[in-house]
Motif scaffolding. Structure first.
Motif, PDB file in Angstrom:
ATOM      1  N   ALA A 169     -12.532   8.510  -7.852  1.00 54.28           N
ATOM      2  CA  ALA A 169     -11.661   7.420  -7.388  1.00 54.28           C
ATOM      3  C   ALA A 169     -12.473   6.142  -7.165  1.00 54.28           C
ATOM      4  N   LEU A 170     -13.647   6.287  -6.567  1.00 55.79           N
ATOM      5  CA  LEU A 170     -14.497   5.119  -6.315  1.00 55.79           C
ATOM      6  C   LEU A 170     -14.953   4.481  -7.621  1.00 55.79           C
ATOM      7  N   ALA A 171     -15.364   5.309  -8.597  1.00 49.09           N
ATOM      8  CA  ALA A 171     -15.858   4.781  -9.871  1.00 49.09           C
ATOM      9  C   ALA A 171     -14.771   4.020 -10.624  1.00 49.09           C
ATOM     10  N   ALA A 222      -9.565  16.153  -1.648  1.00 45.08           N
ATOM     11  CA  ALA A 222      -9.773  14.784  -1.175  1.00 45.08           C
ATOM     12  C   ALA A 222     -11.248  14.401  -1.203  1.00 45.08           C
ATOM     13  N   LEU A 223     -12.098  15.305  -0.742  1.00 44.62           N
ATOM     14  CA  LEU A 223     -13.524  15.007  -0.673  1.00 44.62           C
ATOM     15  C   LEU A 223     -14.137  14.853  -2.061  1.00 44.62           C
ATOM     16  N   PRO A 263       0.814  -1.225   0.000  1.00 49.68           N
ATOM     17  CA  PRO A 263       0.000   0.000   0.000  1.00 49.68           C
ATOM     18  C   PRO A 263       0.847   1.275   0.000  1.00 49.68           C
ATOM     19  N   LEU A 264       1.944   1.272   0.784  1.00 45.40           N
ATOM     20  CA  LEU A 264       2.797   2.455   0.839  1.00 45.40           C
ATOM     21  C   LEU A 264       3.486   2.695  -0.505  1.00 45.40           C
ATOM     22  N   VAL A 265       3.938   1.622  -1.141  1.00 50.83           N
ATOM     23  CA  VAL A 265       4.567   1.750  -2.457  1.00 50.83           C
ATOM     24  C   VAL A 265       3.554   2.273  -3.473  1.00 50.83           C
ATOM     25  N   PHE A 266       2.334   1.765  -3.406  1.00 47.83           N
ATOM     26  CA  PHE A 266       1.284   2.203  -4.325  1.00 47.83           C
ATOM     27  C   PHE A 266       0.985   3.693  -4.144  1.00 47.83           C
ATOM     28  N   ILE A 267       0.847   4.128  -2.902  1.00 49.72           N
ATOM     29  CA  ILE A 267       0.559   5.539  -2.615  1.00 49.72           C
ATOM     30  C   ILE A 267       1.701   6.418  -3.116  1.00 49.72           C
ATOM     31  N   ALA A 268       2.946   5.993  -2.855  1.00 51.03           N
ATOM     32  CA  ALA A 268       4.105   6.767  -3.299  1.00 51.03           C
ATOM     33  C   ALA A 268       4.160   6.853  -4.819  1.00 51.03           C
ATOM     34  N   LEU A 270      -7.107   7.348  -3.451  1.00 52.59           N
ATOM     35  CA  LEU A 270      -7.451   8.710  -3.022  1.00 52.59           C
ATOM     36  C   LEU A 270      -6.325   9.324  -2.204  1.00 52.59           C
ATOM     37  N   THR A 271      -5.696   8.528  -1.350  1.00 53.60           N
ATOM     38  CA  THR A 271      -4.571   9.039  -0.549  1.00 53.60           C
ATOM     39  C   THR A 271      -3.409   9.445  -1.449  1.00 53.60           C
TER      40      THR A 271
END
Length: 321
Positions: free
Chosen positions: A168-170, A161-162, A45-50, A83-84
């Motif tokens: 992002a969900l779609a 973000a909001l 997850p951290l690699v993906f976010i980065a 989203l993050t």
């Protein structure tokens, strides 16, 4: 080494890295992302976010990563991680643009750009909501462009973000549905239907957000009440001079400034930027156009009066010729 030199060097370095990333973007696909992230093990997850944040800064397509998030982590965690990463990347691009070019833009902006900047700042989070939900501009470019405006950083991040959440969900569900279809999982049909429903709903968001941004148009009864109560407001009549002084007359105390003259005489209204302005014409067509011009120029409360002088005279209320 002075500050301007540092900025120039950082700017050149950023442009160079973006150029390399764009040149190699063909290698940036869901399969490659899946290989990189899965090789990270528990740190995936951290690699993906980065990776998402870096891709946002470097003008790589975010939709590819969002789809990959659905493939790799499923619809819920994939949405959260996407989203993050998108929010972090948008924040970094915003800060980079503000550091490298914010002061330069502020010093060299002409009157037209300054009015646009004021309008964006006055709209604040509402403007962010609109541009995030209605994709008028490329996402990556928009992050840098907003860094050159006067929008505050915290409202920018929170609103981004909001209001990036629906997209992002779609797209995450779309990636997840594709994975289920390829694997022949039991939930394939359900996943595809949910993904299609989410993507379809995105088509209706522009209409919804335009209504959300728009303030209710006051009518002549409300204007009369405000005037009788002695509230501080400016009644701006945007008809031509002949109509203003003609047979129909005008509201007592109104200022006449024709719509066609408004752009070049905007400076005359500078003292009213934070005041209540009610715009009047024969009906409300020209006053609605004037309200758009004033709002874009940073006026905080400029609204057309529904029905204009036609509705005012129909009430039998006095007018001045």
């Amino acid at each position: 080494m002075n500050r301007n030199t540092v900025r120039w060097l950082l700017g050149l370095a950023l442009v160079s890295v973006i150029g390399l990333a764009v040149a190699w973007r063909d290698r940036f696909d869901v399969a490659a992302l899946q290989t990189w992230v899965e090789s990270a093990g528990s740190a995936a997850p951290l690699v993906f976010i980065a990776l998402y944040a870096a891709a946002t800064v470097l003008f790589l397509p975010g939709s590819v990563i969002t789809l990959a998030g659905g493939v790799l982590f499923g619809p819920i965690w994939g949405t959260l991680w996407s989203l993050t990463g998108a929010t972090l990347g948008a924040a970094l691009a915003f800060l980079i643009a503000r550091y490298l070019g914010g002061d330069w833009i502020a010093r060299r902006a002409g009157p037209r750009l300054s009015r646009l900047n004021d309008g964006v700042a006055a709209e604040g989070w509402r403007f962010i909501a609109f541009v995030r939900l209605v994709p008028l501009f490329p996402f990556n470019l928009l992050n840098y462009a907003l860094g050159l405006t006067r929008i505050a950083f915290l409202p920018y991040v929170l609103a981004s973000a909001l209001f990036m959440l629906p997209g992002a969900l779609a797209f995450t569900w779309l990636g997840y549905a594709g994975r289920e279809a390829l694997s022949g999982g039991e939930g394939t049909v359900r996943a595809i239907l949910i993904a299609l429903a989410l993507v379809t709903s995105m088509a209706f968001l522009p209409r919804w957000i335009r209504k959300f941004r728009a303030k209710p148009m006051p009518d002549v009864e409300e204007l009369k009440r405000q005037l009788d109560a002695g509230e501080e407001l400016l009644v701006l009549d945007v008809r031509g001079a002949s109509e203003f002084t003609g047979e129909g007359g005008h509201i007592s105390g109104a200022l006449n400034l024709a719509l066609e003259d408004l752009p070049k005489r905007m400076a005359e209204l500078e003292d009213y930027k934070q005041s209540t302005i009610r715009l009047v014409c024969r009906t409300d067509r020209r006053s609605a156009q004037a309200a758009q011009l004033l709002t874009a120029a940073g006026f905080s409360d400029a609204q057309p009066v529904r029905g204009g002088m036609t509705a005012w005279l129909a009430k039998g209320w006095p007018s001045t010729q």
